[in-house]
Scaffold this motif. Sequence first.
Motif, PDB file in Angstrom:
ATOM      1  N   CYS A  68       0.841  -1.197   0.000  1.00 49.40           N
ATOM      2  CA  CYS A  68       0.000   0.000   0.000  1.00 49.40           C
ATOM      3  C   CYS A  68       0.876   1.248   0.000  1.00 49.40           C
ATOM      4  CB  CYS A  68      -0.920  -0.003   1.224  1.00 49.40           C
ATOM      5  SG  CYS A  68      -0.027   0.096   2.785  1.00 49.40           S
ATOM      6  N   ASN A 128      -6.688  -0.289  -1.904  1.00 49.82           N
ATOM      7  CA  ASN A 128      -7.655   0.811  -1.828  1.00 49.82           C
ATOM      8  C   ASN A 128      -8.978   0.373  -1.208  1.00 49.82           C
ATOM      9  OD1 ASN A 128      -8.488  -0.793  -3.925  1.00 49.82           O
ATOM     10  ND2 ASN A 128      -8.952   0.880  -5.325  1.00 49.82           N
ATOM     11  N   LYS A 129      -9.143  -0.923  -0.960  1.00 47.73           N
ATOM     12  CA  LYS A 129     -10.353  -1.420  -0.326  1.00 47.73           C
ATOM     13  C   LYS A 129     -10.121  -1.838   1.129  1.00 47.73           C
ATOM     14  CE  LYS A 129     -12.453  -3.131  -4.610  1.00 47.73           C
ATOM     15  NZ  LYS A 129     -13.008  -4.322  -5.314  1.00 47.73           N
ATOM     16  N   PHE A 130      -8.865  -1.955   1.510  1.00 42.91           N
ATOM     17  CA  PHE A 130      -8.543  -2.384   2.870  1.00 42.91           C
ATOM     18  C   PHE A 130      -8.462  -1.175   3.791  1.00 42.91           C
ATOM     19  CE2 PHE A 130      -6.222  -4.063   6.420  1.00 42.91           C
ATOM     20  CZ  PHE A 130      -6.599  -5.401   6.472  1.00 42.91           C
ATOM     21  N   LYS A 131      -9.158  -1.237   4.911  1.00 39.76           N
ATOM     22  CA  LYS A 131      -9.162  -0.116   5.852  1.00 39.76           C
ATOM     23  C   LYS A 131      -8.151  -0.393   6.973  1.00 39.76           C
ATOM     24  CE  LYS A 131     -12.538   1.801   3.604  1.00 39.76           C
ATOM     25  NZ  LYS A 131     -12.287   2.986   2.758  1.00 39.76           N
ATOM     26  N   LYS A 134      -4.915   3.482  11.555  1.00 35.22           N
ATOM     27  CA  LYS A 134      -4.349   4.769  11.144  1.00 35.22           C
ATOM     28  C   LYS A 134      -4.021   5.623  12.360  1.00 35.22           C
ATOM     29  CE  LYS A 134      -6.283   6.581   7.582  1.00 35.22           C
ATOM     30  NZ  LYS A 134      -7.259   7.268   6.676  1.00 35.22           N
ATOM     31  N   PRO A 167      -1.206   5.050   7.627  1.00 31.99           N
ATOM     32  CA  PRO A 167      -1.680   3.712   7.961  1.00 31.99           C
ATOM     33  C   PRO A 167      -0.569   2.909   8.637  1.00 31.99           C
ATOM     34  CG  PRO A 167      -1.042   3.757   5.670  1.00 31.99           C
ATOM     35  CD  PRO A 167      -0.865   5.168   6.202  1.00 31.99           C
ATOM     36  N   GLN A 210      -8.113  -0.730  12.864  1.00 34.84           N
ATOM     37  CA  GLN A 210      -8.265  -1.347  11.548  1.00 34.84           C
ATOM     38  C   GLN A 210      -9.729  -1.769  11.374  1.00 34.84           C
ATOM     39  OE1 GLN A 210      -5.307  -4.406  10.322  1.00 34.84           O
ATOM     40  NE2 GLN A 210      -7.066  -5.789  10.205  1.00 34.84           N
ATOM     41  N   LEU A 211     -10.303  -1.466  10.209  1.00 34.83           N
ATOM     42  CA  LEU A 211     -11.717  -1.721   9.991  1.00 34.83           C
ATOM     43  C   LEU A 211     -11.995  -2.864   9.024  1.00 34.83           C
ATOM     44  CD1 LEU A 211     -13.043   1.943   9.797  1.00 34.83           C
ATOM     45  CD2 LEU A 211     -13.014   0.409  11.767  1.00 34.83           C
ATOM     46  N   THR A 212     -10.930  -3.504   8.509  1.00 34.55           N
ATOM     47  CA  THR A 212     -11.082  -4.627   7.592  1.00 34.55           C
ATOM     48  C   THR A 212     -10.332  -5.836   8.137  1.00 34.55           C
ATOM     49  OG1 THR A 212     -11.120  -3.077   5.729  1.00 34.55           O
ATOM     50  CG2 THR A 212     -10.830  -5.397   5.190  1.00 34.55           C
TER      51      THR A 212
END
Length: 215
Positions: A68, A128-131, A134, A167, A210-212
């Motif tokens: 990333c 770009n889809k992985f949260k 941060k 991140p 982390q949201l994913t």
Amino acid sequence: MARFTDIERAAELQAAKTALEAWRALTREAKQTAFRGKMNGGRVVTDRIDGYIKPFGVAAAANTVLKCQILGPNAPSITGGTAGVQKETATEMVGLIIAALGSRARTTVNGLTTPPAGTEVWTAIAANKFKFAKVLLKNKDATGTQQTSRFTNISYTSYPSQSVSAPFGQEAGSAIETFEAASTAIKGNAGLNTWVTAANTTRSLKVIPQLTSLS
């Protein structure tokens, strides 16, 4: 029923209404020009480079990383504001975050620039889809400056701010690191703490989970 204080401000409010109507009558281009002129805080545009993050929830032995864009070391630029102290502060924020994150956001994995066949997962999920988790550092003007509203011409106090985010994931090592442990370590970083608690400043440090999940 109107209050006396409202009635006494009738002339002022009528002038503000006239100014608001004039603003609404402007073309889109004219409004955009006026808006850019008021961005006195400036937007921090940071350097971003290719990097690798090991998500939370992945076993240490799994050797799983995601490629990333991570925070780069080059000095950021300020758009829509002024340079000088703002850019100097933003550059300091970038350096502090990179130092605090360490191997939680890295440019290599185990010293390698390419993955050994069959042992590393570099693109398990599109970045770009992985949260990712941060860290967010923010610096806000503590004294404020007087501005005039572009909508009503009424004076107000503006408190411009600059922020830098990055991140991160697990620290490099043989043991699994939880988000809670990483968050505690980052919040306890001496450099960040000294910066956030500096006298006569309004600064903050936020760590977002982390949201994913890869599971």
